[in-house]
Write a protein that holds these residues in place. Structure first.
Motif, short mmCIF file in Angstrom:
data_model
loop_
_atom_site.label_atom_id
_atom_site.label_comp_id
_atom_site.label_asym_id
_atom_site.label_seq_id
_atom_site.Cartn_x
_atom_site.Cartn_y
_atom_site.Cartn_z
N SER A 1 0.74 -1.22 -0.15
CA SER A 1 0.00 0.06 0.01
C SER A 1 0.95 1.52 0.00
N ILE A 2 0.16 2.35 -0.33
CA ILE A 2 0.96 3.67 -0.24
C ILE A 2 0.30 4.06 1.11
N GLN A 3 1.18 4.79 1.99
CA GLN A 3 0.90 5.40 3.17
C GLN A 3 1.09 6.84 2.77
N VAL A 4 -0.17 7.44 3.23
CA VAL A 4 -0.05 9.09 3.04
C VAL A 4 -0.27 9.82 4.56
N TYR A 5 0.79 10.50 4.77
CA TYR A 5 0.80 11.33 6.13
C TYR A 5 0.17 12.73 5.69
N GLY A 6 -0.32 13.43 6.64
CA GLY A 6 -0.76 14.79 6.49
C GLY A 6 -1.26 15.37 7.61
N LYS A 7 -1.79 16.68 7.47
CA LYS A 7 -2.50 17.43 8.48
C LYS A 7 -3.90 17.80 8.03
N ALA A 8 -4.81 17.82 9.01
CA ALA A 8 -6.12 18.20 8.66
C ALA A 8 -6.44 19.30 9.62
N ARG A 9 -7.16 20.46 9.04
CA ARG A 9 -7.69 21.52 9.97
C ARG A 9 -8.99 21.02 10.73
N ARG A 10 -8.91 21.12 12.07
CA ARG A 10 -10.33 20.81 12.88
C ARG A 10 -11.21 21.64 12.35
N GLN A 11 -12.49 21.21 12.27
CA GLN A 11 -13.50 21.87 12.08
C GLN A 11 -14.19 22.29 13.36
N SER A 12 -13.58 23.33 13.99
CA SER A 12 -14.03 23.79 15.26
C SER A 12 -13.61 25.34 15.10
N ALA A 13 -14.29 25.90 15.93
CA ALA A 13 -14.17 27.53 16.19
C ALA A 13 -12.52 27.93 16.05
N ASP A 14 -11.77 27.26 16.49
CA ASP A 14 -10.32 27.31 16.47
C ASP A 14 -9.66 26.74 15.37
N ARG A 15 -9.71 27.42 14.22
CA ARG A 15 -9.35 26.89 12.93
C ARG A 15 -7.91 26.50 12.93
N SER A 16 -7.18 27.24 13.64
CA SER A 16 -5.73 26.96 13.70
C SER A 16 -5.30 25.89 14.17
N SER A 17 -6.28 24.93 14.69
CA SER A 17 -5.60 23.69 15.44
C SER A 17 -5.66 22.61 14.20
N GLN A 18 -4.73 21.97 14.32
CA GLN A 18 -4.72 20.59 13.32
C GLN A 18 -4.57 19.22 14.02
N THR A 19 -5.10 18.30 13.24
CA THR A 19 -4.70 17.00 13.58
C THR A 19 -3.97 16.36 12.56
N THR A 20 -3.24 15.34 13.18
CA THR A 20 -2.34 14.74 12.04
C THR A 20 -3.13 13.37 11.53
N PHE A 21 -2.75 12.87 10.37
CA PHE A 21 -3.40 11.78 9.87
C PHE A 21 -2.32 10.75 9.20
N SER A 22 -2.75 9.51 9.00
CA SER A 22 -2.06 8.73 8.17
C SER A 22 -2.93 7.73 7.72
N GLU A 23 -3.03 7.58 6.39
CA GLU A 23 -3.82 6.69 5.85
C GLU A 23 -3.37 5.77 4.50
N GLN A 24 -3.87 4.71 4.27
CA GLN A 24 -3.45 4.02 3.24
C GLN A 24 -4.39 3.97 2.09
N TYR A 25 -3.78 4.00 0.75
CA TYR A 25 -4.44 3.98 -0.35
C TYR A 25 -3.68 3.07 -1.36
N ASP A 26 -4.29 2.39 -2.33
CA ASP A 26 -3.78 1.69 -3.44
C ASP A 26 -3.16 2.48 -4.52
N CYS A 27 -3.85 3.79 -4.72
CA CYS A 27 -3.39 4.52 -5.95
C CYS A 27 -3.26 6.10 -5.48
N VAL A 28 -2.33 6.90 -5.54
CA VAL A 28 -2.16 8.03 -5.19
C VAL A 28 -1.98 8.98 -6.68
N VAL A 29 -2.84 10.16 -6.72
CA VAL A 29 -2.38 10.83 -7.99
C VAL A 29 -2.10 12.44 -7.24
#
Ligand code: FAD
Length: 442
Positions: free
Chosen positions: A211-239
């Motif tokens: 698999s392809i492992q994709v790491y990144g950051k997502a902005r939280r959907q909260s009042a404090d838009r500056s806060s972020q959460t990290t994520f790591s997800e698997q995909y079979d194909c990335v463009v």
């Protein structure tokens, strides 16, 4: 493209994809793992970036999948298409917009969508765009036109003479988007049946088994838009549908050939500033007189290349005459400087009003410094004898990591159609080959 006999793919559904995803893991900031349950049978595709290339890629993946004779109906339903975009709306250089009083919009990136008339005997492919791409680009435009999202520009004389714009009466068809260029991107996403995740930035592409492992950051959907959460997800194909330096920042190079890396590292864009200036409605008749029915005005100025009058694009009627009006000013290529002062001097000359008077009409302005604007050194300029139809880059074990963008072709709607279609072709090929390998293993 390799095609295989239909029966070869009568593999059990559970074995459809070799890169089975047992569960997509989202890592939160507190370190806990959330397991996103899925049935373990999906073929997961990630498109990074919802600029023009990303939106066209999702459309073409859907259309090409539909037409594939080697992927059956059930298998098509198992394809999971995701789009992530770091901005808060689908924009990029094509769909960026400025807003005033929350509803008045101005295009602050691309102004015109241009296609070649495929039936004109003078039409030729070139610079990464084939005649098939021109045909496809025309079909997509006709569809958008019939949805009321594009209006043909009546005559090239109404446009400014810019260095990039290709004008040749009758051969080129130029279009404005009455609801803003952004509406084109939204429509392409709707037609692809995809809702992107906004505020999500991909930081790294890695490998995990098949698999392809994709790491990144997502902005939280909260009042404090500056806060972020990290994520790591698997995909079979990335463009990746992002400019070259954004692609390099994801460490994608480690999956690419030396030649493909050379392309990403050496293509080059110019820079420019664009500014949207909104004025009160009283200024409209004065501006309309200056523009004299033209949509764009090329001006003799060191900093400004041309001024784009947004009224005719929006189809301004008497009903909305009382609303603010706007101009978008395009700086000279290569400069990243503020333009307001130069605009005021230019308008002062054209209207015979003082700069102070002009400033008194201004109610809002927005400036974008486009550090990545249009291609000046595309792929064909950095590779000697590139293979024909080399319109996207591919890496990974089975070519499942794909990089597309205008750097492979040209900075235009046609260039984006060409690279997006090549990326979509590559995605469908990856799925078909994956199914083929599975059928060989069962
Ligand atoms: C000022 C200006 C005027 C132009 N005028 C015209 C015109 O009139 N007509 C025309 O046809 N073309 C025009 N162009 C060129 C055209 O806009 C571009 O060729 C085209 O928009 C490129 O699209 P793209 O999707 O390849 O890249 P982009 O538009 O750059 O889109 C890339 C997207 O990816 C996102 N992204 C990047 N990195 C990440 C990451 N790590 N994670 C998640 N998301 C990410 C970005 O936020 C962006 O939305 C103009 C360009 C500029 C700048």
């Amino acid at each position: 493209m390799t095609t295989f006999p239909w029966k070869t793919f009568a593999a059990p559904l559970a074995a459809m994809c070799s890169n089975l995803v047992a569960g997509a893991h989202v890592k939160c900031e507190n370190g806990k793992q959330i397991i996103n349950q899925n049935n373990g049978r999906k073929f997961r595709i990630l498109v990074v970036g919802s600029g023009l290339t990303g939106c066209l890629t999702t459309l073409r993946i859907r259309q090409r999948l539909k037409c594939s004779h080697v992927i059956n109906h059930h298998q098509k339903n198992q394809v999971d298409l995701h789009v992530v975009e770091r901005a808060s709306y689908p924009a990029g250089r094509f769909g960026a917009m400025a807003k005033c009083q929350s509803t008045i919009i101005a295009d602050i990136g691309a102004q015109v969508l241009s296609t070649l008339n495929p039936n004109d005997c003078r039409a030729r492919g070139g610079h990464g765009v084939s005649m098939e791409d021109i045909q496809l680009a025309d079909e997509i435009v006709r569809d958008l036109e019939s949805d009321g999202l594009l209006d043909a520009v009546a005559s090239e004389q109404l446009l400014g003479e810019t260095s990039e714009r290709m004008v040749w009466e009758g051969l080129w068809r130029h279009y404005y988007a009455p609801m803003g260029m952004n509406s084109i991107l939204r429509s392409l996403l709707d037609k692809s049946n995809v809702v992107p995740s906004y505020g999500v930035r991909v930081d790294e592409i890695g490998a995990l088994g098949d698999s392809i492992q994709v790491y990144g950051k997502a902005r939280r959907q909260s009042a404090d838009r500056s806060s972020q959460t990290t994520f790591s997800e698997q995909y079979d194909c990335v463009v990746l549908c992002v400019p070259s330096h954004d692609a390099l920042a994801t460490y994608v190079s480690k999956f690419l050939s030396k030649e493909a890396r050379h392309v990403l590292e050496n293509v080059g864009y110019d820079q420019r500033t664009c500014e949207a200036h909104f004025f009160s409605a009283e200024f409209r008749p004065i501006l309309a007189k200056v523009m004299d029915e033209r949509y764009e005005l090329t001006v003799d100025n060191d900093k400004i290349e041309y001024i784009s009058w947004q009224d005719p694009k929006r189809g301004i009627t008497d009903m909305v005459m009382s609303q603010p009006c706007s101009l978008v000013v395009h700086g000279q290529a290569g400069l990243l400087e503020p333009l307001a002062e130069s605009l005021d001097s230019t308008l002062s000359k054209l209207t015979a009003l003082s700069k102070e008077k002009i400033q008194s009409y201004r109610i809002h302005e927005k400036s974008i410094r486009w550090e990545v604007s249009q291609m000046i050194t595309p792929m064909e300029a950095v590779v000697a004898d590139p293979p024909t139809n080399w319109q996207c880059l591919r890496g990974g074990k089975n070519g499942e990591i794909i990089v597309a963008g205008d750097f492979m072709t040209q900075s235009s709607y046609l260039g984006c159609v060409a690279t997006a279609d090549a990326a979509a072709r590559a995605v469908v090929e990856v799925i078909e080959q994956d199914l083929y390998r599975q059928s060989q293993n069962t």
